[in-house]
Design a protein around this motif. Structure first.
Motif, PDB file in Angstrom:
ATOM      1  N   GLU A  85       0.872  -1.178   0.000  1.00  0.00           N
ATOM      2  CA  GLU A  85       0.000   0.000   0.000  1.00  0.00           C
ATOM      3  C   GLU A  85       0.907   1.225   0.000  1.00  0.00           C
ATOM      4  OE1 GLU A  85      -1.966   1.291   3.447  1.00  0.00           O
ATOM      5  OE2 GLU A  85      -0.668   0.271   4.850  1.00  0.00           O
ATOM      6  N   GLY A 122     -11.606  -9.864  -8.383  1.00  0.00           N
ATOM      7  CA  GLY A 122     -11.313  -8.563  -7.784  1.00  0.00           C
ATOM      8  C   GLY A 122     -10.052  -8.508  -6.942  1.00  0.00           C
ATOM      9  N   ARG A 123      -9.356  -9.637  -6.818  1.00  0.00           N
ATOM     10  CA  ARG A 123      -8.143  -9.660  -6.002  1.00  0.00           C
ATOM     11  C   ARG A 123      -7.011 -10.342  -6.751  1.00  0.00           C
ATOM     12  NH1 ARG A 123      -9.868  -6.362  -3.674  1.00  0.00           N
ATOM     13  NH2 ARG A 123     -10.305  -5.997  -1.494  1.00  0.00           N
ATOM     14  N   LEU A 124      -5.906  -9.627  -6.927  1.00  0.00           N
ATOM     15  CA  LEU A 124      -4.734 -10.187  -7.595  1.00  0.00           C
ATOM     16  C   LEU A 124      -3.522  -9.976  -6.686  1.00  0.00           C
ATOM     17  CD1 LEU A 124      -5.414  -8.687 -11.143  1.00  0.00           C
ATOM     18  CD2 LEU A 124      -5.778 -11.060 -10.440  1.00  0.00           C
ATOM     19  N   HIS A 127      -1.661  -4.805  -8.117  1.00  0.00           N
ATOM     20  CA  HIS A 127      -2.695  -3.929  -8.668  1.00  0.00           C
ATOM     21  C   HIS A 127      -2.192  -2.499  -8.623  1.00  0.00           C
ATOM     22  CE1 HIS A 127      -3.554  -3.488  -4.336  1.00  0.00           C
ATOM     23  NE2 HIS A 127      -4.220  -2.408  -4.614  1.00  0.00           N
ATOM     24  N   ASN A 131      -4.064   6.892  -5.204  1.00  0.00           N
ATOM     25  CA  ASN A 131      -4.057   7.328  -3.808  1.00  0.00           C
ATOM     26  C   ASN A 131      -4.159   8.834  -3.769  1.00  0.00           C
ATOM     27  OD1 ASN A 131      -2.808   5.322  -1.338  1.00  0.00           O
ATOM     28  ND2 ASN A 131      -2.936   4.532  -3.422  1.00  0.00           N
ATOM     29  N   ASP A 133      -4.429  11.929  -0.878  1.00  0.00           N
ATOM     30  CA  ASP A 133      -4.340  12.176   0.562  1.00  0.00           C
ATOM     31  C   ASP A 133      -4.148  13.655   0.858  1.00  0.00           C
ATOM     32  OD1 ASP A 133      -4.009   9.325   2.077  1.00  0.00           O
ATOM     33  OD2 ASP A 133      -3.129   9.241   0.073  1.00  0.00           O
ATOM     34  N   ARG A 257     -13.082  -0.678   8.185  1.00  0.00           N
ATOM     35  CA  ARG A 257     -11.754  -0.772   7.560  1.00  0.00           C
ATOM     36  C   ARG A 257     -10.815  -1.671   8.363  1.00  0.00           C
ATOM     37  NH1 ARG A 257     -10.708   0.024   3.098  1.00  0.00           N
ATOM     38  NH2 ARG A 257      -8.821   1.264   3.222  1.00  0.00           N
ATOM     39  N   TYR A 262      -6.297   3.833  11.018  1.00  0.00           N
ATOM     40  CA  TYR A 262      -7.394   4.802  10.913  1.00  0.00           C
ATOM     41  C   TYR A 262      -7.850   5.275  12.290  1.00  0.00           C
ATOM     42  CZ  TYR A 262      -7.646   3.570   6.005  1.00  0.00           C
ATOM     43  OH  TYR A 262      -7.333   3.364   4.683  1.00  0.00           O
ATOM     44  N   ILE A 279     -14.558  -0.953  -4.306  1.00  0.00           N
ATOM     45  CA  ILE A 279     -13.837  -0.283  -5.400  1.00  0.00           C
ATOM     46  C   ILE A 279     -12.722   0.586  -4.803  1.00  0.00           C
ATOM     47  CG2 ILE A 279     -14.068   1.193  -7.437  1.00  0.00           C
ATOM     48  CD1 ILE A 279     -17.182   0.886  -7.073  1.00  0.00           C
ATOM     49  N   ALA A 280     -13.013   1.150  -3.638  1.00  0.00           N
ATOM     50  CA  ALA A 280     -12.047   2.059  -3.005  1.00  0.00           C
ATOM     51  C   ALA A 280     -12.302   2.087  -1.506  1.00  0.00           C
ATOM     52  CB  ALA A 280     -12.200   3.464  -3.580  1.00  0.00           C
ATOM     53  N   GLY A 281     -11.285   2.491  -0.771  1.00  0.00           N
ATOM     54  CA  GLY A 281     -11.456   2.607   0.675  1.00  0.00           C
ATOM     55  C   GLY A 281     -10.501   3.632   1.234  1.00  0.00           C
ATOM     56  N   GLY A 283      -9.926   6.827   4.718  1.00  0.00           N
ATOM     57  CA  GLY A 283     -10.343   7.420   5.973  1.00  0.00           C
ATOM     58  C   GLY A 283      -9.257   8.301   6.552  1.00  0.00           C
ATOM     59  N   GLY A 305      -7.627   5.022  -1.238  1.00  0.00           N
ATOM     60  CA  GLY A 305      -6.979   4.267  -2.311  1.00  0.00           C
ATOM     61  C   GLY A 305      -8.058   3.622  -3.156  1.00  0.00           C
ATOM     62  N   MET A 306      -7.944   3.751  -4.503  1.00  0.00           N
ATOM     63  CA  MET A 306      -8.907   3.121  -5.417  1.00  0.00           C
ATOM     64  C   MET A 306      -8.134   2.179  -6.332  1.00  0.00           C
ATOM     65  SD  MET A 306     -11.238   4.865  -8.378  1.00  0.00           S
ATOM     66  CE  MET A 306     -12.107   5.897  -7.222  1.00  0.00           C
ATOM     67  N   VAL A 310     -11.039  -4.056  -9.529  1.00  0.00           N
ATOM     68  CA  VAL A 310     -12.502  -4.040  -9.392  1.00  0.00           C
ATOM     69  C   VAL A 310     -13.079  -2.968 -10.321  1.00  0.00           C
ATOM     70  CG1 VAL A 310     -14.420  -3.644  -7.799  1.00  0.00           C
ATOM     71  CG2 VAL A 310     -12.398  -4.867  -7.012  1.00  0.00           C
TER      72      VAL A 310
HETATM   73  P1  HAM Z   1      -7.262  -0.917   0.867  1.00  0.00           P
HETATM   74  O1  HAM Z   1      -8.687  -0.974   1.254  1.00  0.00           O
HETATM   75  O2  HAM Z   1      -6.369  -1.984   1.354  1.00  0.00           O
HETATM   76  O3  HAM Z   1      -6.735   0.509   1.342  1.00  0.00           O
HETATM   77  O4  HAM Z   1      -7.172  -0.854  -0.716  1.00  0.00           O
HETATM   78  C1  HAM Z   1      -7.896   0.098  -1.462  1.00  0.00           C
HETATM   79  C2  HAM Z   1      -8.502  -0.533  -2.706  1.00  0.00           C
HETATM   80  O5  HAM Z   1      -7.475  -1.182  -3.465  1.00  0.00           O
HETATM   81  C3  HAM Z   1      -9.498  -1.637  -2.441  1.00  0.00           C
HETATM   82  O6  HAM Z   1     -10.781  -1.105  -2.236  1.00  0.00           O
HETATM   83  C4  HAM Z   1      -9.423  -2.453  -3.719  1.00  0.00           C
HETATM   84  O7  HAM Z   1     -10.188  -1.862  -4.765  1.00  0.00           O
HETATM   85  C5  HAM Z   1      -7.980  -2.323  -4.101  1.00  0.00           C
HETATM   86  N1  HAM Z   1      -7.215  -3.533  -3.719  1.00  0.00           N
HETATM   87  C6  HAM Z   1      -6.672  -3.826  -2.536  1.00  0.00           C
HETATM   88  N2  HAM Z   1      -6.057  -5.017  -2.549  1.00  0.00           N
HETATM   89  C7  HAM Z   1      -6.194  -5.498  -3.807  1.00  0.00           C
HETATM   90  C8  HAM Z   1      -5.774  -6.680  -4.493  1.00  0.00           C
HETATM   91  N3  HAM Z   1      -5.063  -7.618  -3.890  1.00  0.00           N
HETATM   92  N4  HAM Z   1      -6.125  -6.833  -5.779  1.00  0.00           N
HETATM   93  C9  HAM Z   1      -6.833  -5.888  -6.422  1.00  0.00           C
HETATM   94  N5  HAM Z   1      -7.241  -4.744  -5.851  1.00  0.00           N
HETATM   95  C10 HAM Z   1      -6.935  -4.549  -4.554  1.00  0.00           C
HETATM   96  C11 HAM Z   1      -5.443   0.924   1.255  1.00  0.00           C
HETATM   97  O8  HAM Z   1      -4.595   0.354   0.600  1.00  0.00           O
HETATM   98  C12 HAM Z   1      -5.183   2.238   1.947  1.00  0.00           C
HETATM   99  N6  HAM Z   1      -3.733   2.446   1.982  1.00  0.00           N
HETATM  100  C13 HAM Z   1      -5.932   3.352   1.244  1.00  0.00           C
HETATM  101  C14 HAM Z   1      -5.703   4.701   1.840  1.00  0.00           C
HETATM  102  C15 HAM Z   1      -5.037   5.747   1.294  1.00  0.00           C
HETATM  103  N7  HAM Z   1      -6.135   5.099   3.042  1.00  0.00           N
HETATM  104  C16 HAM Z   1      -5.758   6.344   3.232  1.00  0.00           C
HETATM  105  N8  HAM Z   1      -5.067   6.753   2.189  1.00  0.00           N
END
Ligand code: HAM
Length: 418
Positions: A85, A122-124, A127, A131, A133, A257, A262, A279-281, A283, A305-306, A310
């Motif tokens: 991340e 949706g998971r690889l 990806h 981001n 922020d 989350r 967070y 799709i994204a998450g 906080g 992060g999006m 997905v």
């Molecule tokens: P996260 O929820 O782990 O948040 O990832 C954000 C998005 O990345 C997920 O909603 C999903 O769409 C995509 N994603 C995560 N893992 C995978 C995967 N293995 N394969 C495909 N897509 C994936 C974060 O990473 C936080 N760092 C976001 C953030 C930024 N929070 C604050 N600032």
């Protein structure tokens, strides 16, 4: 021939070969909309290293991500990890250089991330993520701004409020819930993780995990069902409503989350039909800069992060993927090899004028060259011809209108511009 590693992708240019779903054209389309929307909100682009010290993640990101690290010892015997991340990296970058920037700092990035997950829909194992922020602003206006940006990124890709919803929640609300039941503050994260897995776990298992924390599953469920907006969430909703974006969000305490850092408002974007994973998450994470810098810097922070995986799947199902053809402005046909040198001059002239120009690298039959021009989606062909008096002229043919015109070879680029 060795195969691609599981969970990794090849991105082909379109038209795609059979059984190869990942298009480099679609990836560029998504990246373009991501960058363009972030720019409209006044965010600046940054990047960091794809390989980081392992310790950046082991105590900051939370158990789930740590279990999925691509980590190893490098040849200098350093414990390192591919980035799973971007948030710890950007927190470190901001902590190091925040004095050089006016606050609030609004930054975005498009990192490729690596998580050793089980490959599924949706998971690889790699990806890309957008981001976005904000650092140095604790007011809820910043939370509303980041959620508005998330909404507008999805709208820029053609999705509407019928396609997606932002589920808005608050870690503070859950913290108060836990404290009111006498929960041990040191075990709050343990409690959050049970709530985070509620939708994927069997109720008996969740109830069993909650019992030693002094919480009943029914109370948790009732809290989620009611989802009464706490004042901090109401402020965000009012701010979004003022922009006409209120219809894109709903309060849903089912979201908490999984990541450890967070501290405030949290949210996730989902497709309304509930067919896909998040799709994204994102906080608020007001303590991370302080933690990463061991107290040297201290700035409130928030972001999201999006992922592209997905998102691409959703765009395909909603038929929002444009067709990607016609990137060549002109194909220069060389049917008379004695004119190859002069034709190369025309190709170069077009390219220097900023046009995409192509031609056959080796001698080839005229009809083959023309077929290739069609395959490339060329807008026009250009062919040098020698007249009876020996003068050379360029014939420009518009492949759509079939219109033809003749100009001097040195005038081709100008003629196309007109
Ligand atoms: P996260 O929820 O782990 O948040 O990832 C954000 C998005 O990345 C997920 O909603 C999903 O769409 C995509 N994603 C995560 N893992 C995978 C995967 N293995 N394969 C495909 N897509 C994936 C974060 O990473 C936080 N760092 C976001 C953030 C930024 N929070 C604050 N600032």
């Amino acid at each position: 021939m060795s195969d691609r590693l599981p969970g990794f992708r090849d991105f082909y240019p379109e038209p795609l070969p059979a059984n190869e779903p990942w298009s480099c054209d679609l990836r560029q389309h998504i990246f373009g909309r991501w960058r363009e929307t972030a720019r409209r909100y006044g965010f600046r682009e940054y990047d960091g290293p794809p390989l980081e010290p392992l310790e950046l993640y082991t105590n900051k990101s939370g158990a789930e991500i740590v279990a999925q690290l691509f980590n190893f010892a490098d040849k200098g015997d350093r414990a390192v990890s591919m980035r799973p991340e971007m948030t710890p990296t950007v927190a470190r970058m901001v902590a190091t250089a925040e004095r050089a920037y006016k606050k609030p700092i609004k930054w975005f990035s498009l990192p490729q991330l690596f998580r050793y997950e089980k490959q599924q829909k949706g998971r690889l194992r790699e990806h890309f993520q957008l981001n976005c922020d904000i650092f140095g602003e604790s007011d809820a206006g910043a939370d509303a701004e980041i959620v508005a940006l998330l909404i507008d990124v999805l709208r820029a890709l053609g999705l509407t409020h019928e396609d997606f919803v932002i589920r808005l929640s608050s870690r503070q609300a859950w913290q108060r819930f836990f404290a009111a039941r006498g929960g041990d503050p040191a075990r709050a994260y343990e409690f959050y993780q049970v709530v985070d897995k509620l939708e994927r776990e069997r109720p008996e298992v969740s109830a069993e995990k909650l019992a030693p924390l002094g919480v009943k599953l029914e109370e948790v469920q009732a809290f989620i069902t009611a989802s009464i907006p706490e004042p901090e969430l109401q402020t965000v909703i009012d701010n979004l409503s003022a922009r006409g974006l209120g219809g894109f969000v709903k309060v849903d305490y089912g979201v908490i989350r999984g990541l450890a850092y967070y501290t405030g408002i949290v949210f996730e974007a989902f497709d309304r039909k509930g067919e896909f994973r998040a799709i994204a998450g994102g906080g608020r994470y007001d303590q991370l800069v302080k933690q990463v810098s061991e107290g040297k810097a201290d700035l409130p922070a928030l972001g999201f992060g999006m992922g592209d995986v997905v998102l691409a799947e959703l765009l395909k199902v909603r038929k929002l993927v444009p067709s990607f053809t016609g990137t060549v402005d002109a194909v220069v046909l060389i049917e008379d090899e004695t004119l190859r040198a002069a034709s190369l001059g025309v190709v170069q002239q077009l390219r220097e004028a900023g046009r995409a120009a192509d031609y056959s690298l080796t001698p080839a039959k005229g009809d083959k060259q023309f077929k290739r021009a069609l395959e490339l989606g060329a807008t026009r062909t250009v062919r040098l011809e020698r007249g009876a008096d020996g003068t050379v002229v360029a014939k420009i043919k518009d492949l759509k209108t079939r219109e033809e015109k003749w100009v001097a070879p040195g005038e081709v680029a100008t003629a196309i511009a007109g």
